[in-house]
Motif scaffolding. Structure first.
Motif, PDB file in Angstrom:
ATOM      1  N   ASN A 172       1.347   0.765   8.472  1.00 29.71           N
ATOM      2  CA  ASN A 172       1.248  -0.214   7.378  1.00 29.71           C
ATOM      3  C   ASN A 172       0.092  -1.181   7.592  1.00 29.71           C
ATOM      4  OD1 ASN A 172       3.242   0.720   5.790  1.00 29.71           O
ATOM      5  ND2 ASN A 172       4.849  -0.631   6.606  1.00 29.71           N
ATOM      6  N   ASP A 173      -0.027  -1.655   8.863  1.00 29.75           N
ATOM      7  CA  ASP A 173      -1.125  -2.572   9.172  1.00 29.75           C
ATOM      8  C   ASP A 173      -2.475  -1.931   8.894  1.00 29.75           C
ATOM      9  OD1 ASP A 173       0.526  -4.576   9.818  1.00 29.75           O
ATOM     10  OD2 ASP A 173       0.090  -4.623  11.987  1.00 29.75           O
ATOM     11  N   LEU A 174      -2.594  -0.688   9.354  1.00 33.45           N
ATOM     12  CA  LEU A 174      -3.873   0.014   9.134  1.00 33.45           C
ATOM     13  C   LEU A 174      -4.183   0.116   7.648  1.00 33.45           C
ATOM     14  CD1 LEU A 174      -3.643   2.894  11.762  1.00 33.45           C
ATOM     15  CD2 LEU A 174      -5.409   1.107  11.629  1.00 33.45           C
ATOM     16  N   LEU A 175      -3.152   0.465   6.905  1.00 36.48           N
ATOM     17  CA  LEU A 175      -3.308   0.630   5.467  1.00 36.48           C
ATOM     18  C   LEU A 175      -3.716  -0.688   4.810  1.00 36.48           C
ATOM     19  CD1 LEU A 175      -2.755   3.228   3.893  1.00 36.48           C
ATOM     20  CD2 LEU A 175      -0.689   2.103   3.000  1.00 36.48           C
ATOM     21  N   LEU A 176      -2.993  -1.739   5.248  1.00 33.30           N
ATOM     22  CA  LEU A 176      -3.247  -3.054   4.672  1.00 33.30           C
ATOM     23  C   LEU A 176      -4.668  -3.515   4.991  1.00 33.30           C
ATOM     24  CD1 LEU A 176      -1.766  -5.167   3.095  1.00 33.30           C
ATOM     25  CD2 LEU A 176      -0.985  -6.200   5.220  1.00 33.30           C
ATOM     26  N   ALA A 177      -5.060  -3.318   6.265  1.00 28.18           N
ATOM     27  CA  ALA A 177      -6.410  -3.736   6.658  1.00 28.18           C
ATOM     28  C   ALA A 177      -7.454  -2.994   5.843  1.00 28.18           C
ATOM     29  CB  ALA A 177      -6.622  -3.479   8.146  1.00 28.18           C
ATOM     30  N   SER A 178      -7.238  -1.712   5.619  1.00 29.33           N
ATOM     31  CA  SER A 178      -8.249  -0.965   4.871  1.00 29.33           C
ATOM     32  C   SER A 178      -8.261  -1.403   3.410  1.00 29.33           C
ATOM     33  CB  SER A 178      -8.037   0.541   5.014  1.00 29.33           C
ATOM     34  OG  SER A 178      -7.216   1.030   3.982  1.00 29.33           O
ATOM     35  N   GLN A 179      -7.061  -1.784   2.900  1.00 32.53           N
ATOM     36  CA  GLN A 179      -7.029  -2.297   1.509  1.00 32.53           C
ATOM     37  C   GLN A 179      -7.760  -3.634   1.417  1.00 32.53           C
ATOM     38  OE1 GLN A 179      -2.743  -2.070   0.893  1.00 32.53           O
ATOM     39  NE2 GLN A 179      -3.130  -0.956  -1.018  1.00 32.53           N
ATOM     40  N   LEU A 180      -7.549  -4.474   2.448  1.00 30.32           N
ATOM     41  CA  LEU A 180      -8.235  -5.770   2.451  1.00 30.32           C
ATOM     42  C   LEU A 180      -9.756  -5.563   2.525  1.00 30.32           C
ATOM     43  CD1 LEU A 180      -5.884  -7.804   4.794  1.00 30.32           C
ATOM     44  CD2 LEU A 180      -6.389  -8.318   2.398  1.00 30.32           C
ATOM     45  N   ASP A 181     -10.185  -4.634   3.359  1.00 30.71           N
ATOM     46  CA  ASP A 181     -11.616  -4.343   3.476  1.00 30.71           C
ATOM     47  C   ASP A 181     -12.188  -3.890   2.153  1.00 30.71           C
ATOM     48  OD1 ASP A 181     -11.693  -4.985   6.069  1.00 30.71           O
ATOM     49  OD2 ASP A 181     -11.696  -2.921   6.849  1.00 30.71           O
ATOM     50  N   ALA A 182     -11.432  -3.037   1.481  1.00 29.30           N
ATOM     51  CA  ALA A 182     -11.943  -2.492   0.226  1.00 29.30           C
ATOM     52  C   ALA A 182     -11.744  -3.473  -0.915  1.00 29.30           C
ATOM     53  CB  ALA A 182     -11.226  -1.180  -0.075  1.00 29.30           C
ATOM     54  N   GLY A 183     -11.035  -4.570  -0.676  1.00 26.41           N
ATOM     55  CA  GLY A 183     -10.793  -5.565  -1.740  1.00 26.41           C
ATOM     56  C   GLY A 183      -9.836  -5.023  -2.772  1.00 26.41           C
ATOM     57  N   SER A 184      -9.002  -4.056  -2.416  1.00 26.07           N
ATOM     58  CA  SER A 184      -8.154  -3.443  -3.426  1.00 26.07           C
ATOM     59  C   SER A 184      -6.697  -3.911  -3.331  1.00 26.07           C
ATOM     60  CB  SER A 184      -8.228  -1.914  -3.289  1.00 26.07           C
ATOM     61  OG  SER A 184      -7.768  -1.537  -2.017  1.00 26.07           O
ATOM     62  N   LEU A 185      -6.462  -4.940  -2.505  1.00 21.48           N
ATOM     63  CA  LEU A 185      -5.079  -5.402  -2.385  1.00 21.48           C
ATOM     64  C   LEU A 185      -4.762  -6.401  -3.489  1.00 21.48           C
ATOM     65  CD1 LEU A 185      -2.568  -5.268  -0.419  1.00 21.48           C
ATOM     66  CD2 LEU A 185      -3.344  -7.536   0.341  1.00 21.48           C
TER      67      LEU A 185
END
Ligand code: ADP
Length: 782
Positions: free
Chosen positions: A603-616
């Motif tokens: 989940n953390d990995l997913l969240l971090a990648s969403q934050l990076d992509a600005g898609s959260l």
């Protein structure tokens, strides 16, 4: 003219009558007056041959009257005879002579004597008059003679003058032309009429000339005009025509005297000068030499030519640049001529580089040039009269030709025109050269601009190894300004520089200004040295490192729970050992717990990648921080290890915060989890909520390991861990605080840490308050 008479002056009538009687037989006019005054008045009125003057008179006496007569210029010469009865004494007589008397007549008068005396004086007067008349006549004759001579002299002068001279009557009709006129125009002197001058004026100049002449004849103002006169050989030359009126004594115009001065050379020189000036400024006005050459051609016509063609050598062949003709309708003809038939003259001039002048284009020459009948017809239609071909050249290289031709203007080129054409062609050459130079410089400037704008560092190193060029990107990447690089050896500018020059990029770390940068360098050799292009890969390098970190961390973090799950599962599957119920439960508990941990990591990995992509997605709403914190603390307490406790301190009533409740919860979970994780010796964790000026501050204080000052910023970086080797046996992805920071930042909040190594840490989060309206709503909802 009336004949001069005799004036009789006596105050007594009877004396006058007596005198009249005596003189009557002479047959001359007798005028009798009775006083000196009357006598003087009469003398003003007419001419007298002699005066008979009585001496004794009242008022003015005879002597006094005589003195006045003698005092006047007009009457001084008139002889006076005194008539007197009394004084024969000598002093009296003497006074009479002094007063101007010519004679004395004493009374009683001897008639005969008086008559003869008067007659003699009248005769004398007559003679004198005759003489004077003769003299006048003589003088008039002499004057006439002089005038005739003068006129003759003027004529001779006029004939001798190098100018054209004419005389005309007040109406402008010519009465005289000098020889120069006939010599110049070739007209027949015997047939010279009024119309002749108009026939020799160039048609283009005639209108102005006729108008000026008419104005002058009407106003009597001097006439002045510049016009071309046709010479006997058919060529035209510029003349300055001038005429002034000659008036008689009454001021009326008697005749006009005119001159025409040949100003052709002067005029041509002026025209040439003007053309040269205009052509030069046209040549200097633009760097597009095609259009400037075209404008030169257009300026040449009609200033110095009736048609003009400019051609340029392209791949050894002459190509038309511009054709201009005095008569625009003829431009296509010239084009046709030049396109269809060989331009042998131009080709020759282009080959030799020498200008050519054909002063007179003869019919034979046309015939010799023409390749066929159509060609000859075209040539004849265009009717060239005189031609010049000049090479457009720079130094010894011929670039093209300029062709000047006269036709209808009947102008004949001479050496001076040739020099002019050469001059223009030379200037055109220089202009073309300039344009080409400019193009080159422009291209270089373009290259320089590209070098300046390019993101790659570019260094040009000469054969001796000295830097010759160091572009702005090179400055930026290396941190070495241009002035410190150019002129130095590359190894000194960037120590440790080693690169091949075979064009293959090489990546290497270099020490620049105390920091390590990674450069990808490729070098290419050329005639004068080597060009290096280099690119800063430090960031890419960092990314690469991070990627490697990720793989290491994640694989490590995944392996630990996986190993635990695997171990538990393998044990559970064994049949050979009897597992009691409690052990089974514990093993299953491990599987569940570690599976949860695995899913957390994922989940953390997913969240971090969403934050990076600005898609959260973020949903901000008024959130009751106290309620939420209580829930978080409650669930943390459920998993607290032995020897740990959590205290929550918060004011009873707090305003809502503007936050995404789910994400806020995750942040607080994380901070609490870390507080527990990094407090290996246990102890109390304090969670406090505090209202600040316009924010709510959360604080999570633990009694744990603490964080060194130098690392307090870095722990919020992605994958950053203080203890990557887990010497304390505590695992983690290094993503937790990164995620916290990003989530807090997204709702406009702040997160930071205060800590001393070994003395625990306090993590702070500040969030903005929800706007009052939103708060009210949410209060109402509650
Ligand atoms: P993780 O906990 O998964 O390693 P985090 O991003 O949450 O990753 O934390 C980064 C690092 O910060 C941790 O590895 C740890 O070294 C340090 N850290 C975080 N919280 C604390 C704390 N409360 N006390 C001491 N060190 C901490």
């Amino acid at each position: 003219m009336r004949e001069a008479g005799v004036l009789l002056v006596d105050d007594r009538r009877e004396n006058l009558v007596a005198l009249e009687a005596v003189l009557e037989p002479l047959g001359v006019d007798l005028v009798s007056v009775t006083s000196g005054e009357q006598a003087l008045r009469e003398l003003l009125r007419r001419e007298f041959a002699v005066i008979l003057l009585d001496v004794q008179m009242p008022e003015l006496d005879g002597f006094e009257t005589a003195e006045l007569i003698k005092a006047r210029e007009r009457t001084r010469h008139i002889p006076i005879i005194f008539v007197t009865a009394i004084s024969k004494q000598p002093d009296h007589v003497f006074r009479g002579y002094e007063a101007g008397a010519v004679d004395y007549v004493f009374k009683p008068i001897n008639d005969e004597v008086l008559r003869s005396k008067v007659l003699a004086l009248v005769e004398l007067h007559r003679k004198r008059e005759e003489l004077r008349a003769q003299e006048d006549e003589l003088r008039a004759r002499e004057t006439e003679e002089v005038r005739r001579e003068e006129q003759q002299r003027y004529r001779e002068l006029a004939e001798a003058m190098p100018q054209i001279v004419w005389v005309s009557d007040p109406q402008g009709r010519a009465t005289y032309y000098n020889g120069r006129w006939f010599a110049y125009t070739g007209l027949d002197p015997d047939a010279a009429g009024d119309r002749d001058w108009r026939e020799v004026v160039h048609p283009a100049d005639l209108r102005v000339a006729v108008e000026r002449r008419r104005d002058s004849l009407e106003t009597g103002e001097p006439f002045e005009v510049e016009y071309r006169f046709r010479r006997g050989d058919g060529t035209y030359r510029w003349h300055l025509g001038r005429a002034v009126p000659v008036r008689d004594v009454d001021g009326a115009i008697d005749h006009w005297v005119g001159t025409a001065t040949d100003i052709d050379d002067q005029k041509r020189a002026e025209e040439a000068q003007r053309f040269l000036g205009e052509a030069s400024s046209a040549l200097g006005s633009s760097l597009d030499f095609h259009s400037t050459l075209a404008s030169v051609a257009r300026l040449a016509v009609p200033a110095i030519a009736d048609w003009c063609a400019i051609e340029m050598l392209v791949d050894g062949e002459l190509r038309e640049v511009e054709v201009a003709h005095e008569d625009p309708m003829k431009v296509p003809m010239v084009r046709e001529l030049r396109r269809r038939y060989p331009r042998s003259d131009q080709a020759r001039v282009a080959a030799t580089g020498h200008a050519e002048l054909v002063a007179e284009v003869t019919e034979e020459a046309l015939r010799a040039t023409a390749v066929d009948d159509v060609h000859l017809d075209l040539l004849r239609d265009l009717g060239p009269r005189s031609a010049i071909v000049a090479p457009i050249a720079v130094r010894d290289r011929v670039l093209g030709t300029i062709t000047l031709v006269t036709s209808t203007s009947e102008r004949v080129y001479g050496q001076r025109d040739l020099a002019l054409a050469e001059d223009v062609a030379r200037r055109a050459g220089v202009a073309i050269e300039n344009a080409r130079l400019y193009e080159r410089v422009e291209a270089q400037a373009q290259a320089a601009r590209v070098l300046a704008a390019i993101g790659d560092g570019v260094a040009l190193v000469d054969e001796e190894g000295f830097v010759r060029l160091w572009n702005p990107a090179a400055e930026l990447i290396s941190g070495v300004p241009e002035q410190n690089a150019v002129g130095r050896r590359l190894e000194d500018v960037v120590p440790g520089w080693r690169a091949t020059d075979d064009g293959r990029p090489e990546t290497m770390p270099l020490e620049v200004g105390g920091r390590e940068i990674w450069l990808s360098i490729s070098g290419v050799r050329f005639d004068d040295g080597t060009v290096y292009a280099f690119r800063d890969l430090t960031d890419e390098r960092a990314l690469e490192t991070m990627r490697q970190d990720l793989v290491a961390t994640v694989s490590h973090e995944l392996r630990t729970p996986l190993a635990a799950i695997y171990g538990a599962a393998v044990t559970l599957r064994r049949r050979d050992i009897g597992l009691d119920e409690e052990l089974r439960e514990r093993l299953l508990g491990i599987v569940v717990e570690e599976s949860e941990r695995l899913s957390e990591i994922v989940n953390d990995l997913l969240l971090a990648s969403q934050l990076d992509a600005g898609s959260l997605p973020v949903t901000i709403e008024a959130t009751d921080a106290r309620e939420l914190t209580e829930a978080v603390v409650e669930s943390a307490r459920a998993h607290l290890p032995e020897g740990m406790s959590i205290d929550l301190t918060a004011p009873a009533s707090l305003p809502h915060v503007a936050a995404d409740p789910g994400q806020l919860r995750q942040v607080l979970d994380n901070l609490l989890e870390n507080a527990v994780k990094y407090s290996p010796s246990g102890g109390r964790i304090d969670v406090t909520l505090e209202l600040r000026a316009d924010a709510l501050r959360f604080a999570v204080r633990d009694p744990g390991l603490g964080i060194p000052a130098g690392e307090q910023r870095r722990i919020f970086e992605k994958f950053y861990r203080l203890d990557p080797d887990m010497s304390h046996g505590v695992g983690g992805t290094g993503l937790g605080l990164y995620i916290c920071r990003e989530l807090v930042r997204r709702v406009g909040g702040k997160i930071w840490v205060e800590s001393r190594e070994g003395e625990g840490s306090t993590f702070f989060v500040e969030l903005p308050l929800a706007r009052p309206r939103a708060r009210k709503e949410s209060v109402a909802a509650a």
